[in-house]
Design an enzyme around this catalytic site. Sequence first.
Site, PDB file in Angstrom:
ATOM      1  CE1 TYR A 135      -3.576  -2.553   0.553  1.00 60.69           C
ATOM      2  CE2 TYR A 135      -4.649  -0.529   1.234  1.00 60.69           C
ATOM      3  CZ  TYR A 135      -4.732  -1.841   0.832  1.00 60.69           C
ATOM      4  OH  TYR A 135      -5.958  -2.426   0.714  1.00 60.69           O
ATOM      5  CE  LYS A 186       1.809 -17.702  -2.652  1.00 61.92           C
ATOM      6  NZ  LYS A 186       0.903 -18.880  -2.777  1.00 61.92           N
ATOM      7  CG  ASP A 218      -2.104 -20.105  -1.412  1.00 59.80           C
ATOM      8  OD1 ASP A 218      -1.590 -20.092  -0.270  1.00 59.80           O
ATOM      9  OD2 ASP A 218      -1.598 -20.730  -2.368  1.00 59.80           O
ATOM     10  CG  ASP A 242      -8.149  -4.622   1.549  1.00 59.09           C
ATOM     11  OD1 ASP A 242      -9.105  -4.119   2.174  1.00 59.09           O
ATOM     12  OD2 ASP A 242      -8.064  -4.601   0.306  1.00 59.09           O
ATOM     13  CG  ASP A 246     -13.793  -6.913   2.028  1.00 57.44           C
ATOM     14  OD1 ASP A 246     -13.514  -6.156   2.984  1.00 57.44           O
ATOM     15  OD2 ASP A 246     -14.297  -6.518   0.962  1.00 57.44           O
TER      16      ASP A 246
HETATM   17  C1  IPM Z   1     -10.536  -1.097   3.848  1.00 57.38           C
HETATM   18  C2  IPM Z   1     -10.762  -0.514   2.489  1.00 57.38           C
HETATM   19  C3  IPM Z   1      -9.605   0.440   2.153  1.00 57.38           C
HETATM   20  C4  IPM Z   1      -8.319  -0.372   2.153  1.00 57.38           C
HETATM   21  C5  IPM Z   1      -9.779   1.222   0.838  1.00 57.38           C
HETATM   22  C6  IPM Z   1     -11.079   1.991   0.802  1.00 57.38           C
HETATM   23  C7  IPM Z   1      -8.614   2.134   0.572  1.00 57.38           C
HETATM   24  O1  IPM Z   1     -10.906  -1.513   1.536  1.00 57.38           O
HETATM   25  O2  IPM Z   1     -10.459  -0.323   4.826  1.00 57.38           O
HETATM   26  O3  IPM Z   1     -10.448  -2.324   3.955  1.00 57.38           O
HETATM   27  O4  IPM Z   1      -7.971  -0.971   1.124  1.00 57.38           O
HETATM   28  O5  IPM Z   1      -7.655  -0.416   3.188  1.00 57.38           O
HETATM   29 MG    MG Z   2     -10.993  -3.458   2.339  1.00 59.55          MG
END
Ligand code: IPM
Ligand code: MG
Length: 351
Positions: A135, A186, A218, A242, A246
């Site tokens: 990042y 990884k 993975d 990240d 999710d």
């Molecule tokens: C998160 C989001 C952010 C990230 C984006 C919006 C930049 O996906 O907080 O997980 O990638 O960190």
């Molecule tokens: Mg995210």
Amino acid sequence: MKIAVLPGDGIGPEIVAQAVKVLNALNLDISMTEAPIGGAGYEAAGDPLPDATLQLAKDADAVLLGAVGDWKYDKLERHLRPERGLLRIRKELNLFANLRPALLYPELASASTLKPEVVSGLDIMIVRELTGDIYFGQPRGISTLENGEREGVNTMRYNESEIRRIGRVAFDIAMKRNKKVCSVDKANVLEATELWRQVMIELSAEYPEVELSHMYVDNAAMQLIRAPKQFDVMVTGNIFGDILSDEASMLTGSIGMLPSASLDANNKGMYEPSHGSAPDLAGKNVANPLATILSAAMMLRYTFNDEANAQRIENAVKKALALGFRTADIWTEGTNKVGCAEMGDAVVASL
Ligand code: IPM
Ligand code: MG
């Protein structure tokens, strides 16, 4: 308690309004001041993180954030885009430790796309490093090569001290939970994460009671779906965290349930739902405010050391769910579908 409130874009303002409502209902000695960030910052001051917003956040004890981003800003130069405001505030405030708890509320077992027996009782803490990795690594950018072809570059980069400090956060949290840390990397391919694994192993010597395991990312993505209850604390770098957070959110029924805390070395923190700004839902009063409300509970716990009121909020969320209140994303047959504001009211009524 000084809180900077940054609603941001999309559904940000409506979900943050619910968390503010809940905090106000606790009658604590809190002052809250609002400022724009993301697309809202760009509209107000031509900058996704206006100077005044950054200063307010620096002066506050904690930051409550909604979400940033809207497709309408996708054509702006990268440094003007909403996401840049979020990444910059994380970096400026040194919020390197991102805690994303994936907890299944029993009432929502049937809202998950996985079988109830796979997810019931699920309680995972994902510890994501937030200010390093691909990042922020240099070099980065898109350039044109001598042969006229364009090339995009990002750099995955971690130094020892960055790995050690996030590792410490994970081990310390594990000590208060089931004493298991799974470090995700990884290391079979990427040197940056080979170092990650080495440092985690070195650090584990200081935590003899904690069982440290390692998993390639993975495989971790697969195991989260196959048998998620094997995990207690997962610690990983910025990009893997990240993605995995999710994924983990869907185990809990909806990403609308997943709060987060981003902490610096002194537990100053920024608190935000793990989900995005969902511009398609904005202004329709259908978004789920619970991730943001639960983020406010994390704020009381981690920055203000107020475990009692943190639990009051969490119990009120549980009660609202037990009473059958559901936003559209977690609605199932036989429950009561309500809007964003009504869900906020249901939590306040349950306090
Ligand atoms: C998160 C989001 C952010 C990230 C984006 C919006 C930049 O996906 O907080 O997980 O990638 O960190
Ligand atoms: Mg995210």
